[in-house]
Write an enzyme that holds these catalytic residues in place. Structure first.
Site, PDB file in Angstrom:
ATOM      1  N   LYS A 227       0.831  -1.202   0.000  1.00 15.83           N
ATOM      2  CA  LYS A 227       0.000   0.000   0.000  1.00 15.83           C
ATOM      3  C   LYS A 227       0.868   1.255   0.000  1.00 15.83           C
ATOM      4  O   LYS A 227       0.702   2.152  -0.829  1.00 15.83           O
ATOM      5  CB  LYS A 227      -0.897  -0.036   1.235  1.00 15.83           C
ATOM      6  CG  LYS A 227      -2.069   0.877   1.156  1.00 15.83           C
ATOM      7  CD  LYS A 227      -3.033   0.600   2.307  1.00 15.83           C
ATOM      8  CE  LYS A 227      -3.807  -0.687   2.099  1.00 15.83           C
ATOM      9  NZ  LYS A 227      -4.392  -1.244   3.295  1.00 15.83           N
TER      10      LYS A 227
ATOM     11  N   ARG B 272      -3.651   2.612   8.224  1.00 20.38           N
ATOM     12  CA  ARG B 272      -3.943   1.413   7.437  1.00 20.38           C
ATOM     13  C   ARG B 272      -2.766   0.461   7.454  1.00 20.38           C
ATOM     14  O   ARG B 272      -1.610   0.889   7.390  1.00 20.38           O
ATOM     15  CB  ARG B 272      -4.262   1.808   5.982  1.00 20.38           C
ATOM     16  CG  ARG B 272      -5.065   3.088   5.897  1.00 20.38           C
ATOM     17  CD  ARG B 272      -5.349   3.475   4.475  1.00 20.38           C
ATOM     18  NE  ARG B 272      -6.445   2.712   3.960  1.00 20.38           N
ATOM     19  CZ  ARG B 272      -6.802   2.711   2.678  1.00 20.38           C
ATOM     20  NH1 ARG B 272      -6.121   3.408   1.804  1.00 20.38           N
ATOM     21  NH2 ARG B 272      -7.828   2.020   2.287  1.00 20.38           N
TER      22      ARG B 272
ATOM     23  N   GLY C 170      -6.146 -11.217   6.124  1.00 17.70           N
ATOM     24  CA  GLY C 170      -6.263 -11.640   7.527  1.00 17.70           C
ATOM     25  C   GLY C 170      -5.931 -10.547   8.528  1.00 17.70           C
ATOM     26  O   GLY C 170      -6.146 -10.687   9.728  1.00 17.70           O
TER      27      GLY C 170
ATOM     28  N   MET D  71      -5.455  -6.374  10.160  1.00 19.21           N
ATOM     29  CA  MET D  71      -6.256  -5.185  10.387  1.00 19.21           C
ATOM     30  C   MET D  71      -6.295  -4.376   9.099  1.00 19.21           C
ATOM     31  O   MET D  71      -5.300  -4.309   8.388  1.00 19.21           O
ATOM     32  CB  MET D  71      -5.612  -4.333  11.473  1.00 19.21           C
ATOM     33  CG  MET D  71      -6.553  -3.267  11.964  1.00 19.21           C
ATOM     34  SD  MET D  71      -5.702  -1.955  12.813  1.00 19.21           S
ATOM     35  CE  MET D  71      -5.430  -0.808  11.483  1.00 19.21           C
TER      36      MET D  71
ATOM     37  N   ARG E 186      -3.508  -1.366  -6.250  1.00 22.91           N
ATOM     38  CA  ARG E 186      -2.723  -2.596  -6.094  1.00 22.91           C
ATOM     39  C   ARG E 186      -3.151  -3.563  -7.196  1.00 22.91           C
ATOM     40  O   ARG E 186      -4.211  -3.392  -7.800  1.00 22.91           O
ATOM     41  CB  ARG E 186      -2.974  -3.217  -4.730  1.00 22.91           C
ATOM     42  CG  ARG E 186      -4.417  -3.597  -4.501  1.00 22.91           C
ATOM     43  CD  ARG E 186      -4.620  -4.190  -3.130  1.00 22.91           C
ATOM     44  NE  ARG E 186      -6.038  -4.288  -2.830  1.00 22.91           N
ATOM     45  CZ  ARG E 186      -6.540  -4.590  -1.651  1.00 22.91           C
ATOM     46  NH1 ARG E 186      -5.732  -4.822  -0.650  1.00 22.91           N
ATOM     47  NH2 ARG E 186      -7.836  -4.661  -1.462  1.00 22.91           N
TER      48      ARG E 186
ATOM     49  N   HIS F  68      -3.295 -41.320   4.178  1.00 22.11           N
ATOM     50  CA  HIS F  68      -3.969 -42.092   3.126  1.00 22.11           C
ATOM     51  C   HIS F  68      -5.061 -41.265   2.462  1.00 22.11           C
ATOM     52  O   HIS F  68      -5.137 -41.150   1.231  1.00 22.11           O
ATOM     53  CB  HIS F  68      -4.551 -43.363   3.745  1.00 22.11           C
ATOM     54  CG  HIS F  68      -5.328 -44.197   2.789  1.00 22.11           C
ATOM     55  ND1 HIS F  68      -6.679 -44.036   2.604  1.00 22.11           N
ATOM     56  CD2 HIS F  68      -4.938 -45.157   1.925  1.00 22.11           C
ATOM     57  CE1 HIS F  68      -7.097 -44.882   1.686  1.00 22.11           C
ATOM     58  NE2 HIS F  68      -6.054 -45.586   1.254  1.00 22.11           N
TER      59      HIS F  68
ATOM     60  N   SER G  31      14.581 -41.523  -7.161  1.00 20.85           N
ATOM     61  CA  SER G  31      13.382 -40.705  -7.082  1.00 20.85           C
ATOM     62  C   SER G  31      13.145 -40.404  -5.601  1.00 20.85           C
ATOM     63  O   SER G  31      13.065 -41.324  -4.779  1.00 20.85           O
ATOM     64  CB  SER G  31      12.193 -41.460  -7.677  1.00 20.85           C
ATOM     65  OG  SER G  31      11.027 -40.684  -7.504  1.00 20.85           O
TER      66      SER G  31
ATOM     67  N   CYS H 222       9.015 -37.740  -6.298  1.00 23.89           N
ATOM     68  CA  CYS H 222       7.648 -38.254  -6.430  1.00 23.89           C
ATOM     69  C   CYS H 222       6.833 -38.108  -5.162  1.00 23.89           C
ATOM     70  O   CYS H 222       5.709 -38.574  -5.086  1.00 23.89           O
ATOM     71  CB  CYS H 222       7.649 -39.695  -6.917  1.00 23.89           C
ATOM     72  SG  CYS H 222       8.351 -40.823  -5.719  1.00 23.89           S
TER      73      CYS H 222
ATOM     74  N   TYR I 127      13.022 -34.237 -13.135  1.00 25.53           N
ATOM     75  CA  TYR I 127      11.563 -34.090 -13.173  1.00 25.53           C
ATOM     76  C   TYR I 127      10.978 -34.033 -11.775  1.00 25.53           C
ATOM     77  O   TYR I 127      11.621 -34.389 -10.789  1.00 25.53           O
ATOM     78  CB  TYR I 127      10.924 -35.258 -13.947  1.00 25.53           C
ATOM     79  CG  TYR I 127      11.043 -36.596 -13.270  1.00 25.53           C
ATOM     80  CD1 TYR I 127      10.127 -37.009 -12.308  1.00 25.53           C
ATOM     81  CD2 TYR I 127      12.085 -37.471 -13.589  1.00 25.53           C
ATOM     82  CE1 TYR I 127      10.243 -38.229 -11.673  1.00 25.53           C
ATOM     83  CE2 TYR I 127      12.218 -38.697 -12.960  1.00 25.53           C
ATOM     84  CZ  TYR I 127      11.297 -39.069 -11.993  1.00 25.53           C
ATOM     85  OH  TYR I 127      11.410 -40.273 -11.350  1.00 25.53           O
TER      86      TYR I 127
HETATM   87  C1  PEP Z   1       7.081 -40.802  -0.396  1.00 20.69           C
HETATM   88  O1  PEP Z   1       7.361 -41.352   0.664  1.00 20.69           O
HETATM   89  O2  PEP Z   1       7.354 -39.606  -0.639  1.00 20.69           O
HETATM   90  C2  PEP Z   1       6.372 -41.532  -1.450  1.00 20.69           C
HETATM   91  C3  PEP Z   1       6.152 -40.963  -2.620  1.00 20.69           C
HETATM   92  O3  PEP Z   1       5.916 -42.764  -1.144  1.00 20.69           O
HETATM   93  P1  PEP Z   1       4.588 -43.038  -0.274  1.00 20.69           P
HETATM   94  O4  PEP Z   1       3.867 -41.770  -0.102  1.00 20.69           O
HETATM   95  O5  PEP Z   1       3.840 -44.060  -1.028  1.00 20.69           O
HETATM   96  O6  PEP Z   1       5.180 -43.577   1.007  1.00 20.69           O
END
Ligand code: PEP
Ligand code: MG
Length: 878
Positions: free
Chosen positions: A23, A93, A102, A104, A337, A455, A765, A832, A852
């Site tokens: 601001k 302000r 969130g 003031m 803004r 899960h 990975s 991953c 990746y």
């Molecule tokens: C991980 O542990 O980051 C993973 C990809 O395997 P999982 O979540 O299946 O344990």
């Protein structure tokens, strides 16, 4: 030289956001551009940080500096603070570097007291205006600075109106407002035990302190965590001399956007109120006029405003959100803004601005917040319906989107209610593989326990299903089929609504609108692909998810969790039979049942992925997720295995683990039972050979991935089984098939011995879910219950299971990549874990030079954009 904590607008500009907040910096910039902005000064973000360093006190030298600048402001305006003869009033302000709802917001009319109000009444010859302003100030100041709730003042207003027999504020006279002021002050004293502060300087310092305090309120902390804003930024405070929109019918106030923030249409969009102050527009008491009508009511002002808007948009090269006030026919700009906008509008505006030649493709890419794409890809609440809805509780925002349906408490009930045509929300203490069908048919999933990689969270995200997980305050009684939250009892069949993006839970039905993908989305994604260097793969376990991920732009599968392929009701029994086998023969029987299904699944996935790389992770079932608990399931298994139920229970008891996440899972299963890896290798290789035959133009090179490795020799042991089995099958088939063997890196020991590990594999990975769990030493399923204490105390600013902890876990990854590539230059490296879909983590992976990231299909577009933004901003390791 002493540090400078206060700046006049003439001393600042737009590049000083870190110090002056958005601001303050933008107001300074507008001043520099020659626009009429009321005179002001800004107390810096460093003063806010100093306030916290000094144990929540404003240091005397900062107070002195504020008063010195107040004097300057008096000199410039020719008005004096507290002088009834010619009074200066100010607004105070908050303004952080990034705009933060969130915190003031604003206090108007500061500087009023019993004598100043009389002065203003005389000077303006308008006592009604003077007392109206004064009562507003008392109410606002009491509410935001002194914690006396606004609603308690509203009651007094209602009393007065009732007594007078009127329904609207406009029907109240100067005398009424005068009475109101007296009553407000009494109310204040009753509540606080001391008089309402009448010294304007005291008011000012109290207000500045309130802004600093608001930086640390729970709403602000939550907003920061959701939006990756560091606590260390602090907020600035802008003190601005008041201009008055409530001085008569030639005055007014309004807000406007340079383009429509809902649709992106290029047309001034906003509203204003004549004879009103800022909060009236927001409060919705009177209905504002559309901005277009200002062209008729005040043509000169409209033209000046429209020109200013255009100038600002061209200057900032972004859609602007502006506040303005008209005082006796003169236009003042109070704020500009970059405007908040829906994701659809953001995409349209970015693409339009490129076509208009206002910005480059690169600038367009930087203009879109990657996480905002969630709302293009998932259902959302209807804007009007959500506006006034109040949540009854919150949990972790585990999987984005909005959902509305009838509550059910078991997977079977979910399927049943769904079968009868009802939308359902599956509510569980926590989910397990047994719930998969219920999760599939549900609109949304709500759990009492579990974190961002539990899960429920992982599976829901994979499905693109809305999920709020780990709601600690909820009390779920699955047997009685009801839960209590926020004092409300919700029974089976009652409607609730979930917002998986914020974690909010609503005890009512809120309508949702379906996701739709526009041409602008595709255009922008295309630009992102031209720029990014990281490849984006997906985590998918079924041909359907794989095909969806391809549509979203995935360039391969980075993680196929093979244990997930056995979640379905007709398969989980065979998986359980395998786990519960007590000897090799039994286990081979069970594995032989699994083999054809697994082979068929792999064929489906290879086909769906059309020759793109596919990484198949060998079984990693945390035992507690797979062992049956229901009587019915135990009976079924006993029949299938030809054992008594008592014997099954006995085996289950013998498999009980105190720490399943650190227990008998991953490669440890293969070390104990090599036949599992033999079966899986057979399924992968045979599927690859079959699909390669069907599609000779594709080059299918399966990537076999061994999970949870901690020691090079255990990897060598497992790899030997894989290679021996695979080579034999390939030789017997008389074909040429390449395949790769790699490992997940998800245990700190594997990171620090990565050179030894790399000797055995072609790729790493990073399983950052387990790596985070193992590095912090807290459970990915249970940490939700105590992490809030860490956020409150600013020990952690974010959930390390959502956003990578770069200092700790990140350092381990960096070490592993460095050691691994030193040992094997050609080593492929990817991620991953769930962090593969998180923009700030993607930035880090880009910098490390990984090949990746892999994430759930619905996060693929987010990852593509985040990777492009990283490429535009950050260098990458070779
Ligand atoms: C991980 O542990 O980051 C993973 C990809 O395997 P999982 O979540 O299946 O344990
Ligand atoms: Mg893991």
């Amino acid at each position: 030289m002493a540090k400078k904590y206060v700046y006049l607008f003439s001393e600042g500009n737009a590049s000083m956001k870190e110090l002056l907040g958005g601001k303050g910096a933008n107001l300074a910039e507008m001043t520099g551009m020659g626009m009429s902005v009321p005179e002001s000064f800004t107390v810096t973000t460093e003063a806010c940080n100093r306030y916290y360093d000094d144990n929540k006190k404003i240091a005397p030298e900062i107070k002195d500096e504020i008063f010195a600048y107040l004097k300057t402001l008096e000199d410039i305006t020719g008005k004096t603070f507290g002088d009834p003869g010619n009074p200066l009033l100010v607004s105070v302000r908050s303004g952080a570097r990034a705009s933060m709802p969130g915190m003031m917001d604003t206090i108007l009319n500061l500087g009023l007291n019993d004598t100043v109000v009389e002065g203003i009444a005389g000077l303006t010859d308008n006592p009604r205006f003077a007392y109206d302003s004064y009562r507003r100030f008392i109410q606002m100041f009491s509410d935001v600075v002194m914690d006396v709730p606004k609603s308690s003042f509203e009651r007094i207003i209602d009393e007065i109106k009732e007594k007078k027999g009127v329904s609207l504020d406009v029907h109240l006279s100067a005398e009424d407002f005068k009475d109101m002021v007296a009553m407000f002050k009494d109310h204040f004293k009753e509540h606080k035990g001391f008089d309402f502060p009448s010294d304007p300087k005291v008011q000012l310092i109290e207000a500045v302190e309130a802004v600093f305090r608001s930086w640390d309120n729970p709403r602000a902390n939550y907003y920061r965590r959701m939006n990756d804003i560091p606590y260390s930024w602090g907020t600035a405070v802008t003190v601005q001399s008041m201009v008055f929109g409530n001085m008569g019918n030639d005055s007014g106030t309004g807000v406007a956007f340079t383009r429509n923030p809902s649709t992106g249409e290029k047309k001034l969009y906003g509203e204003y109120l004549i004879n009103a102050q800022g909060e009236d527009v927001v409060a919705g008491i009177r209905t504002p006029e559309l901005i277009d009508t200002l062209a008729q009511t005040m043509p000169h002002v409209y033209k000046q405003f429209a020109d200013t808007a255009e100038k600002l948009e061209n200057h900032y090269k972004n859609m602007q959100d502006m506040e303005f006030t008209i005082e006796r026919g003169k236009l003042y700009m109070l704020q500009t803004r970059n405007g908040k906008r829906t994701a659809d509008a953001a995409l349209k505006i970015a693409c339009d601005m490129v076509s208009e030649g206002l910005i480059t493709k690169e600038e367009a890419i930087m203009m879109i917040e990657p996480k905002s794409l969630d709302s293009v890809l998932h259902p959302q609440f209807d804007g009007a319906a959500i506006k006034d809805a109040k949540p009854i509780g919150t949990g972790l925002p585990a999987s984005p989107g909005a959902a509305c349906g009838r509550v059910v408490f078991s997977a079977e009930d979910a399927v049943e209610w769904h079968g009868r045509g009802h939308p359902v929300i599956l509510t569980r203490l926590e989910t397990s593989p047994e719930d998969i069908q219920g999760m599939t048919v549900a609109k949304g999933i709500l759990t009492a326990r579990g974190g961002m990689t539990s899960h429920a969270a992982v599976v829901a995200r994979g499905m693109g299903r809305c999920c709020v997980a780990g709601c600690g305050e909820i009390s779920v009684d699955e047997k009685a089929k009801q839960f209590i939250l926020g004092g409300k009892t919700i029974k089976e069949g009652d409607y609730i609504s979930l917002d998986g993006t914020s974690g909010n839970i609503y005890g009512e039905a809120l309508p949702t609108v379906e996701a739709s993908i526009s041409g602008d989305f595709r255009t922008l994604m295309g630009w992102a692909d031209e720029i990014r260097q990281l490849k984006i793969r997906t985590n998918a376990d079924t041909p359907k998810d794989s095909a969806l991920a391809i549509e979203f732009g995935a360039e391969g599968i980075g993680l196929c969790r093979t244990e997930h392929m056995f979640f379905e009701a007709d398969r989980i029994c065979d998986m359980r039979e395998m786990i519960l086998s007590t000897n090799v023969e039994q286990r081979k029987i069970a594995l032989n049942k699994l083999l054809p299904r697994q082979r068929a699944d792999f064929e489906g996935i290879f086909e769906a992925m059309q020759g793109y790389p596919v990484t198949i992770r060998y079984l990693d079932p945390p035992l507690h997720e797979f062992l049956p608990t229901d009587e019915e399931d135990i009976r079924e298994l006993a029949n299938q295995m030809n054992l008594t139920m008592a014997r099954i229970r006995q085996i289950i008891a013998s498999l009980h683990e105190f720490n399943p996440m650190m227990g008998f899972r991953g490669c440890r299963l293969i070390v104990a039972f090599p036949e599992i890896a033999e079966m899986q290798t057979r399924a992968v290789i045979e599927a690859a050979i079959n699909v390669q035959k069907r599609y000779p133009d594709w080059n299918i090179v399966p990537e076999i991935m061994i999970p949870l490795i901690s020691e090079a020799r255990e990897l060598a042991f497992v790899k030997d089984i894989v290679v021996k089995t695979a080579d034999e099958i390939i030789a017997n088939a008389g074909v040429n098939l390449e395949y790769m063997v790699g490992t997940m890196i998800e245990i700190p020991r594997a990171c620090v011995t990565a050179d030894e590990v790399a000797a055995h594999v072609q790729f790493f990975s990073f399983g950052t879910n387990d790596l985070t769990q193992m590095t912090f030493g807290f459970s990915r399923d249970d940490s939700g219950s105590f992490l809030n204490h860490y956020y409150d105390k600013h020990i952690y600013e974010f959930d390390p299971f959502s956003r990578l902890d770069q200092n700790g876990v990140g350092k381990l990854i960096e070490t592993a990549v460095m050691l691994g590539r030193k040992a094997k230059g050609s080593l492929q490296a990817g991620v991953c874990g769930e962090h593969g879909g998180d923009p700030s983590s993607i930035e880090f992976f880009h910098k490390l030079g990984l090949d990746y990231v892999s994430c759930s299909p619905f996060r693929v577009p987010i990852a593509r954009l985040a990777a492009a933004q990283a490429a535009l901003q950050l260098p990458r390791a070779e």
